[in-house]
Write a protein that holds these residues in place. Structure first.
Motif, PDB file in Angstrom:
ATOM      1  N   LYS A 147     -14.818  11.470   0.700  1.00 42.99           N
ATOM      2  CA  LYS A 147     -13.402  11.135   0.542  1.00 42.99           C
ATOM      3  C   LYS A 147     -12.926  11.318  -0.891  1.00 42.99           C
ATOM      4  CE  LYS A 147     -10.066   7.439   1.417  1.00 42.99           C
ATOM      5  NZ  LYS A 147      -9.612   7.240   0.034  1.00 42.99           N
ATOM      6  N   ARG A 148     -13.854  11.245  -1.858  1.00 43.08           N
ATOM      7  CA  ARG A 148     -13.451  11.377  -3.256  1.00 43.08           C
ATOM      8  C   ARG A 148     -12.922  12.772  -3.585  1.00 43.08           C
ATOM      9  NH1 ARG A 148     -18.901   9.368  -6.030  1.00 43.08           N
ATOM     10  NH2 ARG A 148     -19.636  10.899  -4.498  1.00 43.08           N
ATOM     11  N   TRP A 149     -13.179  13.740  -2.702  1.00 38.39           N
ATOM     12  CA  TRP A 149     -12.694  15.101  -2.953  1.00 38.39           C
ATOM     13  C   TRP A 149     -11.207  15.247  -2.642  1.00 38.39           C
ATOM     14  CZ3 TRP A 149     -17.199  17.403   0.382  1.00 38.39           C
ATOM     15  CH2 TRP A 149     -18.410  17.249  -0.306  1.00 38.39           C
ATOM     16  N   PHE A 150     -10.598  14.228  -2.052  1.00 39.32           N
ATOM     17  CA  PHE A 150      -9.216  14.343  -1.585  1.00 39.32           C
ATOM     18  C   PHE A 150      -8.308  13.446  -2.414  1.00 39.32           C
ATOM     19  CE2 PHE A 150     -11.812  15.830   1.781  1.00 39.32           C
ATOM     20  CZ  PHE A 150     -11.085  16.861   2.349  1.00 39.32           C
ATOM     21  N   PRO A 151      -7.180  13.989  -2.876  1.00 39.69           N
ATOM     22  CA  PRO A 151      -6.276  13.187  -3.696  1.00 39.69           C
ATOM     23  C   PRO A 151      -5.570  12.118  -2.874  1.00 39.69           C
ATOM     24  CG  PRO A 151      -5.264  15.287  -3.177  1.00 39.69           C
ATOM     25  CD  PRO A 151      -6.675  15.353  -2.663  1.00 39.69           C
ATOM     26  N   GLU A 152      -5.190  11.048  -3.552  1.00 40.66           N
ATOM     27  CA  GLU A 152      -4.315  10.045  -2.968  1.00 40.66           C
ATOM     28  C   GLU A 152      -2.911  10.329  -3.499  1.00 40.66           C
ATOM     29  OE1 GLU A 152      -6.695   6.029  -2.520  1.00 40.66           O
ATOM     30  OE2 GLU A 152      -6.999   6.869  -4.520  1.00 40.66           O
ATOM     31  N   PHE A 153      -1.915  10.235  -2.642  1.00 41.73           N
ATOM     32  CA  PHE A 153      -0.589  10.670  -3.069  1.00 41.73           C
ATOM     33  C   PHE A 153       0.500   9.859  -2.395  1.00 41.73           C
ATOM     34  CE2 PHE A 153      -2.359  13.358   0.254  1.00 41.73           C
ATOM     35  CZ  PHE A 153      -1.426  13.242   1.257  1.00 41.73           C
ATOM     36  N   LEU A 154       1.651   9.838  -3.048  1.00 44.91           N
ATOM     37  CA  LEU A 154       2.860   9.234  -2.497  1.00 44.91           C
ATOM     38  C   LEU A 154       3.912  10.319  -2.362  1.00 44.91           C
ATOM     39  CD1 LEU A 154       3.198   5.933  -4.569  1.00 44.91           C
ATOM     40  CD2 LEU A 154       2.566   6.123  -2.176  1.00 44.91           C
ATOM     41  N   HIS A 155       4.505  10.424  -1.172  1.00 42.04           N
ATOM     42  CA  HIS A 155       5.597  11.381  -0.943  1.00 42.04           C
ATOM     43  C   HIS A 155       6.906  10.712  -1.346  1.00 42.04           C
ATOM     44  CE1 HIS A 155       3.046  14.300   1.037  1.00 42.04           C
ATOM     45  NE2 HIS A 155       2.554  13.347   1.798  1.00 42.04           N
TER      46      HIS A 155
ATOM     47  N   GLY B 182       0.836  -1.195   0.000  1.00 39.28           N
ATOM     48  CA  GLY B 182       0.000   0.000   0.000  1.00 39.28           C
ATOM     49  C   GLY B 182       0.871   1.245   0.000  1.00 39.28           C
ATOM     50  N   TYR B 183       0.239   2.419   0.229  1.00 39.69           N
ATOM     51  CA  TYR B 183       1.021   3.652   0.084  1.00 39.69           C
ATOM     52  C   TYR B 183       2.114   3.792   1.136  1.00 39.69           C
ATOM     53  CZ  TYR B 183      -1.613   6.128   3.775  1.00 39.69           C
ATOM     54  OH  TYR B 183      -2.150   6.529   4.971  1.00 39.69           O
ATOM     55  N   ILE B 184       1.904   3.308   2.345  1.00 45.44           N
ATOM     56  CA  ILE B 184       2.947   3.415   3.362  1.00 45.44           C
ATOM     57  C   ILE B 184       4.125   2.510   3.010  1.00 45.44           C
ATOM     58  CG2 ILE B 184       3.523   2.921   5.771  1.00 45.44           C
ATOM     59  CD1 ILE B 184       0.768   3.893   6.551  1.00 45.44           C
ATOM     60  N   GLY B 185       3.840   1.272   2.633  1.00 42.72           N
ATOM     61  CA  GLY B 185       4.906   0.362   2.247  1.00 42.72           C
ATOM     62  C   GLY B 185       5.703   0.879   1.060  1.00 42.72           C
ATOM     63  N   CYS B 186       4.993   1.419   0.060  1.00 42.48           N
ATOM     64  CA  CYS B 186       5.673   1.938  -1.134  1.00 42.48           C
ATOM     65  C   CYS B 186       6.518   3.158  -0.801  1.00 42.48           C
ATOM     66  CB  CYS B 186       4.642   2.282  -2.210  1.00 42.48           C
ATOM     67  SG  CYS B 186       3.952   0.847  -3.058  1.00 42.48           S
ATOM     68  N   GLU B 187       5.972   4.075  -0.003  1.00 41.62           N
ATOM     69  CA  GLU B 187       6.735   5.271   0.359  1.00 41.62           C
ATOM     70  C   GLU B 187       8.023   4.915   1.079  1.00 41.62           C
ATOM     71  OE1 GLU B 187       3.505   8.891   0.983  1.00 41.62           O
ATOM     72  OE2 GLU B 187       4.376   7.895   2.726  1.00 41.62           O
ATOM     73  N   LEU B 188       7.919   4.065   2.095  1.00 48.00           N
ATOM     74  CA  LEU B 188       9.102   3.761   2.891  1.00 48.00           C
ATOM     75  C   LEU B 188      10.078   2.874   2.121  1.00 48.00           C
ATOM     76  CD1 LEU B 188       7.399   3.402   6.368  1.00 48.00           C
ATOM     77  CD2 LEU B 188       8.978   5.190   5.621  1.00 48.00           C
ATOM     78  N   ALA B 189       9.581   2.025   1.257  1.00 49.33           N
ATOM     79  CA  ALA B 189      10.480   1.249   0.404  1.00 49.33           C
ATOM     80  C   ALA B 189      11.311   2.172  -0.478  1.00 49.33           C
ATOM     81  CB  ALA B 189       9.677   0.278  -0.454  1.00 49.33           C
ATOM     82  N   ALA B 190      10.663   3.188  -1.060  1.00 50.66           N
ATOM     83  CA  ALA B 190      11.372   4.128  -1.928  1.00 50.66           C
ATOM     84  C   ALA B 190      12.384   4.958  -1.139  1.00 50.66           C
ATOM     85  CB  ALA B 190      10.365   5.048  -2.622  1.00 50.66           C
ATOM     86  N   ILE B 191      11.999   5.396   0.059  1.00 47.82           N
ATOM     87  CA  ILE B 191      12.892   6.219   0.879  1.00 47.82           C
ATOM     88  C   ILE B 191      14.145   5.435   1.263  1.00 47.82           C
ATOM     89  CG2 ILE B 191      13.147   7.294   3.154  1.00 47.82           C
ATOM     90  CD1 ILE B 191      10.147   8.114   2.870  1.00 47.82           C
ATOM     91  N   TYR B 192      13.963   4.215   1.751  1.00 43.69           N
ATOM     92  CA  TYR B 192      15.121   3.448   2.202  1.00 43.69           C
ATOM     93  C   TYR B 192      15.977   2.972   1.034  1.00 43.69           C
ATOM     94  CZ  TYR B 192      14.134   3.637   7.119  1.00 43.69           C
ATOM     95  OH  TYR B 192      13.971   4.088   8.397  1.00 43.69           O
ATOM     96  N   ARG B 193      15.372   2.729  -0.110  1.00 40.27           N
ATOM     97  CA  ARG B 193      16.192   2.384  -1.274  1.00 40.27           C
ATOM     98  C   ARG B 193      17.069   3.573  -1.665  1.00 40.27           C
ATOM     99  NH1 ARG B 193      19.604  -0.136  -2.823  1.00 40.27           N
ATOM    100  NH2 ARG B 193      20.111  -0.155  -5.042  1.00 40.27           N
ATOM    101  N   ALA B 194      16.514   4.799  -1.564  1.00 41.19           N
ATOM    102  CA  ALA B 194      17.294   5.997  -1.870  1.00 41.19           C
ATOM    103  C   ALA B 194      18.451   6.181  -0.896  1.00 41.19           C
ATOM    104  CB  ALA B 194      16.387   7.229  -1.856  1.00 41.19           C
ATOM    105  N   LEU B 195      18.309   5.630   0.308  1.00 42.61           N
ATOM    106  CA  LEU B 195      19.379   5.707   1.310  1.00 42.61           C
ATOM    107  C   LEU B 195      20.435   4.621   1.120  1.00 42.61           C
ATOM    108  CD1 LEU B 195      17.230   6.467   4.502  1.00 42.61           C
ATOM    109  CD2 LEU B 195      18.708   8.060   3.261  1.00 42.61           C
ATOM    110  N   GLY B 196      20.227   3.772   0.136  1.00 42.53           N
ATOM    111  CA  GLY B 196      21.208   2.736  -0.153  1.00 42.53           C
ATOM    112  C   GLY B 196      20.898   1.380   0.439  1.00 42.53           C
ATOM    113  N   THR B 197      19.756   1.244   1.093  1.00 49.10           N
ATOM    114  CA  THR B 197      19.361  -0.028   1.684  1.00 49.10           C
ATOM    115  C   THR B 197      18.891  -1.008   0.609  1.00 49.10           C
ATOM    116  OG1 THR B 197      18.702   1.005   3.765  1.00 49.10           O
ATOM    117  CG2 THR B 197      17.671  -1.096   3.246  1.00 49.10           C
TER     118      THR B 197
END
Length: 225
Positions: free
Chosen positions: A183-191, A27-42
């Motif tokens: 809820k449809r008025w609010f975007p879904e996003f990945l940081h 989901g979005y939390i898993g994807c966000e943190l996967a991307a962040i830690y990969r950028a850190l070299g993990t």
């Protein structure tokens, strides 16, 4: 945090960048943190039990972000159920993948969703059920009309922007001004880098709306920084 098995709160408090991060949940939390830690070299391995990442989003979003993670060098495993709790070998958690491969990451992030934490709010004293998300209508009213519930406690979307909007709707209704939340008025996003934002009504979500649904580029917009 025993054996390096963390949720997202614990991981964000952990000052050590792991050598190998295993993310359970795409989901979005898993994807966000996967991307962040990969950028850190993990070294990052992400497992999702369903057939695509971001399973609650438009399929295009999951496909696009799969490419982002794989281009960054993360290993993404789809249709991959993970047994929790895992086997423990010494002081480490071990996971046997569907391929037969066994991995022993330094840190495991369990990002499979949240459950309600409403046991100790005294909800029974006002006639509401504890231990579950608090049900609300579009006015943010609970089944007890004089009681409103906004933010994470109703489980609609665990975002501060959504909580603030819900509070505004609740206050307006309490003061006698008709207002509703959708809820449809609010975007879904990945940081992430690049950031990904989805704001749309597709054919399924537009059922019951007055505006017709059309297929095309305006149904979904992906924003890049």
């Amino acid at each position: 945090m025993q054996f390096g098995i963390l949720n997202s709160d614990h991981l964000l408090r952990n000052p050590i960048v792991p050598r190998h991060l295993f993310v359970v949940g795409g989901g979005y939390i898993g994807c966000e943190l996967a991307a962040i830690y990969r950028a850190l070299g993990t070294r990052v391995t992400l497992a999702e039990v369903k057939s695509r990442l971001l399973p609650s989003w438009d399929p295009v979003a999951g496909e696009q972000f799969l490419g982002v993670l794989e281009t960054a060098g993360a290993e993404v495993l789809l249709n991959e159920p993970i047994q929790l709790p895992p086997q423990i070998t010494g002081s480490s958690a071990s996971y046997k993948l569907s391929t037969g491969t066994v991995i022993q990451p330094n840190i495991t992030l369990v990002a499979t969703g949240r459950i309600a934490n409403s046991d100790n709010l005294g909800l029974e004293s006002v006639g509401l059920k504890s231990g579950a998300w608090i049900s609300v209508n579009e006015k943010m009213q609970t089944p007890i009309e004089s009681v409103y519930a906004v933010g994470d406690v109703n489980g609609i979307a665990l975002l501060d922007s959504v909580a603030a909007a819900q509070a505004d709707v609740a206050v307006r209704n309490i003061l006698g001004t008709a207002a509703r939340f959708d809820k449809r008025w609010f975007p879904e996003f990945l940081h992430t880098e690049p950031p990904d934002c989805e704001c749309r009504l597709d054919r399924g979500r537009s059922q019951g709306c007055r505006a017709p649904s059309e297929s095309g580029s305006l149904e979904r917009s992906t924003l890049y920084g």
